[in-house]
Write a protein that holds these residues in place. Structure first.
Motif, PDB file in Angstrom:
ATOM      1  N   ASP A 161       0.828  -1.215   0.000  1.00 50.35           N
ATOM      2  CA  ASP A 161       0.000   0.000   0.000  1.00 50.35           C
ATOM      3  C   ASP A 161       0.860   1.260   0.000  1.00 50.35           C
ATOM      4  O   ASP A 161       0.614   2.201   0.755  1.00 50.35           O
ATOM      5  CB  ASP A 161      -0.961   0.001   1.192  1.00 50.35           C
ATOM      6  CG  ASP A 161      -2.110   0.993   1.020  1.00 50.35           C
ATOM      7  OD1 ASP A 161      -2.311   1.470  -0.120  1.00 50.35           O
ATOM      8  OD2 ASP A 161      -2.786   1.299   2.016  1.00 50.35           O
ATOM      9  N   LEU A 162       1.861   1.281  -0.898  1.00 48.40           N
ATOM     10  CA  LEU A 162       2.785   2.410  -0.951  1.00 48.40           C
ATOM     11  C   LEU A 162       2.716   3.182  -2.264  1.00 48.40           C
ATOM     12  O   LEU A 162       3.507   4.099  -2.483  1.00 48.40           O
ATOM     13  CB  LEU A 162       4.224   1.904  -0.739  1.00 48.40           C
ATOM     14  CG  LEU A 162       4.532   1.340   0.646  1.00 48.40           C
ATOM     15  CD1 LEU A 162       5.944   0.752   0.685  1.00 48.40           C
ATOM     16  CD2 LEU A 162       4.391   2.419   1.719  1.00 48.40           C
ATOM     17  N   ILE A 163       1.782   2.833  -3.142  1.00 51.32           N
ATOM     18  CA  ILE A 163       1.643   3.532  -4.421  1.00 51.32           C
ATOM     19  C   ILE A 163       0.638   4.667  -4.273  1.00 51.32           C
ATOM     20  O   ILE A 163      -0.491   4.464  -3.819  1.00 51.32           O
ATOM     21  CB  ILE A 163       1.187   2.575  -5.534  1.00 51.32           C
ATOM     22  CG1 ILE A 163       2.178   1.425  -5.722  1.00 51.32           C
ATOM     23  CG2 ILE A 163       0.985   3.337  -6.850  1.00 51.32           C
ATOM     24  CD1 ILE A 163       3.530   1.840  -6.222  1.00 51.32           C
ATOM     25  N   ASP A 164       1.044   5.875  -4.685  1.00 57.77           N
ATOM     26  CA  ASP A 164       0.153   7.035  -4.651  1.00 57.77           C
ATOM     27  C   ASP A 164      -0.421   7.374  -6.017  1.00 57.77           C
ATOM     28  O   ASP A 164      -1.497   7.970  -6.104  1.00 57.77           O
ATOM     29  CB  ASP A 164       0.909   8.263  -4.117  1.00 57.77           C
ATOM     30  CG  ASP A 164       1.389   8.072  -2.694  1.00 57.77           C
ATOM     31  OD1 ASP A 164       0.564   7.709  -1.842  1.00 57.77           O
ATOM     32  OD2 ASP A 164       2.593   8.268  -2.438  1.00 57.77           O
ATOM     33  N   PHE A 165       0.297   7.019  -7.084  1.00 56.29           N
ATOM     34  CA  PHE A 165      -0.152   7.367  -8.434  1.00 56.29           C
ATOM     35  C   PHE A 165       0.332   6.299  -9.406  1.00 56.29           C
ATOM     36  O   PHE A 165       1.469   5.821  -9.310  1.00 56.29           O
ATOM     37  CB  PHE A 165       0.409   8.731  -8.860  1.00 56.29           C
ATOM     38  CG  PHE A 165       0.154   9.059 -10.315  1.00 56.29           C
ATOM     39  CD1 PHE A 165      -1.065   9.599 -10.708  1.00 56.29           C
ATOM     40  CD2 PHE A 165       1.118   8.818 -11.280  1.00 56.29           C
ATOM     41  CE1 PHE A 165      -1.312   9.885 -12.054  1.00 56.29           C
ATOM     42  CE2 PHE A 165       0.882   9.092 -12.619  1.00 56.29           C
ATOM     43  CZ  PHE A 165      -0.334   9.637 -12.998  1.00 56.29           C
ATOM     44  N   LEU A 166      -0.532   5.938 -10.351  1.00 52.53           N
ATOM     45  CA  LEU A 166      -0.189   4.980 -11.408  1.00 52.53           C
ATOM     46  C   LEU A 166      -0.698   5.494 -12.737  1.00 52.53           C
ATOM     47  O   LEU A 166      -1.879   5.839 -12.865  1.00 52.53           O
ATOM     48  CB  LEU A 166      -0.810   3.606 -11.115  1.00 52.53           C
ATOM     49  CG  LEU A 166      -0.849   2.591 -12.260  1.00 52.53           C
ATOM     50  CD1 LEU A 166       0.556   2.101 -12.610  1.00 52.53           C
ATOM     51  CD2 LEU A 166      -1.760   1.400 -11.909  1.00 52.53           C
ATOM     52  N   HIS A 167       0.203   5.577 -13.722  1.00 59.17           N
ATOM     53  CA  HIS A 167      -0.203   5.817 -15.110  1.00 59.17           C
ATOM     54  C   HIS A 167      -0.121   4.481 -15.831  1.00 59.17           C
ATOM     55  O   HIS A 167       0.963   3.942 -16.060  1.00 59.17           O
ATOM     56  CB  HIS A 167       0.708   6.849 -15.782  1.00 59.17           C
ATOM     57  CG  HIS A 167       0.561   6.880 -17.280  1.00 59.17           C
ATOM     58  ND1 HIS A 167       1.615   7.105 -18.135  1.00 59.17           N
ATOM     59  CD2 HIS A 167      -0.530   6.696 -18.089  1.00 59.17           C
ATOM     60  CE1 HIS A 167       1.197   7.052 -19.384  1.00 59.17           C
ATOM     61  NE2 HIS A 167      -0.098   6.804 -19.386  1.00 59.17           N
ATOM     62  N   LEU A 168      -1.282   3.951 -16.181  1.00 54.00           N
ATOM     63  CA  LEU A 168      -1.403   2.658 -16.834  1.00 54.00           C
ATOM     64  C   LEU A 168      -1.768   2.885 -18.292  1.00 54.00           C
ATOM     65  O   LEU A 168      -2.680   3.664 -18.602  1.00 54.00           O
ATOM     66  CB  LEU A 168      -2.496   1.849 -16.128  1.00 54.00           C
ATOM     67  CG  LEU A 168      -2.616   0.354 -16.424  1.00 54.00           C
ATOM     68  CD1 LEU A 168      -1.403  -0.377 -15.879  1.00 54.00           C
ATOM     69  CD2 LEU A 168      -3.891  -0.188 -15.785  1.00 54.00           C
ATOM     70  N   ALA A 169      -1.042   2.253 -19.203  1.00 54.29           N
ATOM     71  CA  ALA A 169      -1.349   2.332 -20.633  1.00 54.29           C
ATOM     72  C   ALA A 169      -1.767   0.939 -21.099  1.00 54.29           C
ATOM     73  O   ALA A 169      -0.942   0.022 -21.161  1.00 54.29           O
ATOM     74  CB  ALA A 169      -0.143   2.827 -21.421  1.00 54.29           C
TER      75      ALA A 169
END
Length: 214
Positions: A161-169
């Protein structure tokens, strides 16, 4: 407040973000089709990039903005396993790694730091996601930390639970096999507000922003 970000994570329709195996000749294994639409001209910003500035290019250009350090898995650095061989390997990028920041490579096998004139340095560390994230934050006070992949490394940081932002393509292909980005992370999307936009290239971009923690 430093954020932990993932950028330009390409994933197939069936959820794979990398091949199962990599070699010196095939840095991304047999998952090359994932990156056929990748426009990397602007990863350090769109200044000086010839027009047109597309949706894909604009989103890709966020990769380096506000980043002070990167964390990557060992397989992103090279295909070797076990103890490091004395072969002079300095990563896939030879003398010009694009990171321009400290990079923390996750490994159970110690190795001396490698430094480059352009500001990139590779530090080989062993620890939990939280421990390594703290090392990266200490090396880049006030700036954001990029989790550079591969997908197994990103998944570890999701699990913690350490991800604040994800750009997924999302790429409109199926691979049938490979390394899954989310694996068994059921319901992880509930932690995020997700926006989606489709591009004329056929990519579907998703921007995942972490909801406030309670």
């Amino acid at each position: 407040m430093s954020r932990t970000r993932v950028h330009n994570m390409f994933v197939s329709l069936d959820g794979f973000a990398a091949a199962e195996h990599v070699t010196f000749d095939q840095p991304i294994g047999d998952a090359q089709r994932l990156f056929g639409r990748f426009d990397g001209r602007g990863i350090h910003g769109i200044e000086g990039v010839d027009a047109p500035i597309t949706v894909d290019l604009a989103l890709t250009s966020l990769w380096a903005q506000g980043i002070g350090a990167e964390i990557m898995g060992r397989r992103k650095f090279g295909p070797q396993t076990g103890d490091w061989p004395d072969d002079g390997w300095q990563g896939w990028w030879e003398d010009e790694p694009p990171f321009l920041t400290p990079v923390f490579v996750l490994t159970h096998h110690p190795r001396d730091t490698i430094r480059f004139d352009n500001g990139t340095s590779f530090h080989f560390v062993d620890g939990s996601p939280a421990e390594v994230l703290q090392l990266a934050q200490d090396a880049a006070p006030g700036k954001d930390i990029r989790i550079g992949g591969g997908p197994s490394t990103v998944r570890q940081f999701f699990e913690a639970d350490l991800i604040d932002f994800l750009h997924l393509a999302i790429v409109p292909i199926t691979l049938g096999r490979g390394t899954s980005l989310f694996g068994e992370l059921e319901g992880v999307e509930d932690r995020f507000d997700i926006e989606q936009i489709s591009s004329p290239s056929g990519l579907t971009h998703q921007l995942w922003n972490r909801k406030p923690r309670h």
